[in-house]
Motif scaffolding. Structure first.
Motif, PDB file in Angstrom:
ATOM      1  N   ILE A  93       7.492   3.679  -6.402  1.00 35.66           N
ATOM      2  CA  ILE A  93       7.145   4.985  -5.981  1.00 35.66           C
ATOM      3  C   ILE A  93       7.376   5.022  -4.479  1.00 35.66           C
ATOM      4  O   ILE A  93       7.455   6.233  -3.843  1.00 35.66           O
ATOM      5  N   ALA A  94       6.920   3.980  -3.655  1.00 33.84           N
ATOM      6  CA  ALA A  94       7.123   4.084  -2.061  1.00 33.84           C
ATOM      7  C   ALA A  94       8.483   4.484  -1.777  1.00 33.84           C
ATOM      8  O   ALA A  94       8.647   5.215  -0.828  1.00 33.84           O
ATOM      9  N   ALA A 144       2.069   4.506   7.457  1.00 34.35           N
ATOM     10  CA  ALA A 144       1.072   5.529   7.641  1.00 34.35           C
ATOM     11  C   ALA A 144       1.605   6.977   7.183  1.00 34.35           C
ATOM     12  O   ALA A 144       1.318   7.633   6.678  1.00 34.35           O
ATOM     13  N   LEU A 145       2.953   7.181   7.586  1.00 34.57           N
ATOM     14  CA  LEU A 145       3.347   8.499   7.211  1.00 34.57           C
ATOM     15  C   LEU A 145       3.569   8.634   5.678  1.00 34.57           C
ATOM     16  O   LEU A 145       3.492   9.796   5.106  1.00 34.57           O
ATOM     17  N   LEU A 146       4.257   7.409   5.069  1.00 33.10           N
ATOM     18  CA  LEU A 146       4.452   7.602   3.639  1.00 33.10           C
ATOM     19  C   LEU A 146       2.825   7.775   2.872  1.00 33.10           C
ATOM     20  O   LEU A 146       3.138   8.679   1.925  1.00 33.10           O
ATOM     21  N   THR A 147       1.913   7.216   3.128  1.00 35.00           N
ATOM     22  CA  THR A 147       0.613   7.323   2.732  1.00 35.00           C
ATOM     23  C   THR A 147       0.427   8.860   2.775  1.00 35.00           C
ATOM     24  O   THR A 147      -0.359   9.341   1.902  1.00 35.00           O
ATOM     25  N   LEU A 148       0.337   9.447   4.000  1.00 35.67           N
ATOM     26  CA  LEU A 148       0.091  11.020   4.097  1.00 35.67           C
ATOM     27  C   LEU A 148       1.089  11.752   3.634  1.00 35.67           C
ATOM     28  O   LEU A 148       0.444  12.781   2.823  1.00 35.67           O
ATOM     29  N   TYR A 149       2.294  11.410   3.606  1.00 37.70           N
ATOM     30  CA  TYR A 149       3.374  12.210   2.784  1.00 37.70           C
ATOM     31  C   TYR A 149       3.160  12.301   1.453  1.00 37.70           C
ATOM     32  O   TYR A 149       3.349  13.343   0.571  1.00 37.70           O
ATOM     33  N   GLY A 150       2.788  11.323   0.757  1.00 38.05           N
ATOM     34  CA  GLY A 150       2.706  11.028  -0.562  1.00 38.05           C
ATOM     35  C   GLY A 150       1.571  11.488  -1.405  1.00 38.05           C
ATOM     36  O   GLY A 150       1.586  12.002  -2.271  1.00 38.05           O
ATOM     37  N   GLY A 151       0.729  11.487  -0.435  1.00 40.43           N
ATOM     38  CA  GLY A 151      -0.830  11.955  -1.035  1.00 40.43           C
ATOM     39  C   GLY A 151      -1.635  11.018  -1.881  1.00 40.43           C
ATOM     40  O   GLY A 151      -2.598  11.307  -2.146  1.00 40.43           O
ATOM     41  N   THR A 152      -0.821  10.004  -2.247  1.00 39.12           N
ATOM     42  CA  THR A 152      -1.553   8.934  -3.046  1.00 39.12           C
ATOM     43  C   THR A 152      -1.086   7.635  -2.734  1.00 39.12           C
ATOM     44  O   THR A 152      -0.171   7.618  -1.779  1.00 39.12           O
ATOM     45  N   ALA A 153      -1.865   6.419  -2.924  1.00 43.87           N
ATOM     46  CA  ALA A 153      -1.305   5.333  -2.361  1.00 43.87           C
ATOM     47  C   ALA A 153      -0.362   4.865  -3.384  1.00 43.87           C
ATOM     48  O   ALA A 153      -0.738   4.155  -4.499  1.00 43.87           O
ATOM     49  N   PRO A 154       0.992   4.553  -2.943  1.00 42.89           N
ATOM     50  CA  PRO A 154       2.005   4.003  -3.948  1.00 42.89           C
ATOM     51  C   PRO A 154       1.863   2.644  -4.295  1.00 42.89           C
ATOM     52  O   PRO A 154       2.367   2.187  -5.387  1.00 42.89           O
TER      53      PRO A 154
END
Length: 216
Positions: free
Chosen positions: A174-175, A152-162
């Motif tokens: 990417i993730a 959940a943090l990575l999705t918010l942090y990256g701004g895109t879906a890895p």
């Protein structure tokens, strides 16, 4: 936005001589692989199978027999195989009583697995068993609460879906980059608040090892 889940579980083959002293090393190897594969809940049942199938070779084929153990995925089932060169000594399930000193090995295997069998081969025979897993596919992983929070943090942090890249491998790469960037920024956060980043890493590692140890 979902991150693509993919955990390759490469089959493990381990040749050895069927001796009682080899069993602890085989058990350690299987334990390590299942922990690495994200299947800690299967370890106890798998270790019983390892001990009993190898002991069966020692007792009924002979100590010192060249043998191979294989651990792999068969769909969503964990599969454990023991290959030995004797086609004649086929294991059978005996009606052993609770006080019997022998004949209980395959009964234990049957009790902790979903299916088992024996297959003659050109080189001898293969005794196998399979244990069901909660996986939806063989390369999936089980999402614990820690994994859910991190994704959940990575999705918010990256701004895109890895996981929306052109391939699962690209999505995973990417993730991983997003995760590393997040860890680096958190270390900057600790430093900005007067904390030692190395101490934070050490504490996080201790938490991680304690949780992995409890799961395994």
């Amino acid at each position: 936005m979902a991150i693509e889940h993919c955990m390759p579980r490469k089959a493990w083959h381990f040749p050895f001589l069927a001796e009682p002293g080899e069993v602890p090393a085989l058990r350690r190897g299987v334990r390590a692989h299942l922990a690495r594969w994200g299947l800690p809940d299967l370890i106890d049942a798998a270790l019983i199978c390892v001990s009993e199938l190898v002991t069966n070779v020692i007792v009924h084929v002979g100590a010192g027999t060249p043998t191979t153990m294989a651990v792999s995925m068969n769909g969503t089932y964990l599969r454990i195989e023991v290959h030995d060169p004797d086609r004649g000594a086929l294991p059978t399930l005996l009606a052993a009583s609770s006080t019997s000193e022998s004949g209980r090995g395959l009964a234990l295997v049957m009790a902790v697995t979903d299916r088992w069998g024996v297959m003659p081969t050109d080189a001898g025979k293969t005794t196998w068993c399979e244990i069901a897993t909660p996986l939806c596919r063989e390369d999936a992983h089980l999402d614990g609460p820690q994994v859910h929070r991190a994704e959940a943090l990575l999705t918010l942090y990256g701004g895109t879906a890895p996981g929306t890249g052109s391939s699962p491998q690209l999505g995973r790469a990417i993730a991983e980059e997003a995760a590393i960037a997040l860890i680096a920024d958190l270390l900057h956060w600790f430093r900005a608040h007067g904390q030692d980043p190395d101490t934070a890493l050490d504490r996080a590692q201790l938490h991680f090892e304690a949780e992995v140890g409890a799961a395994g």
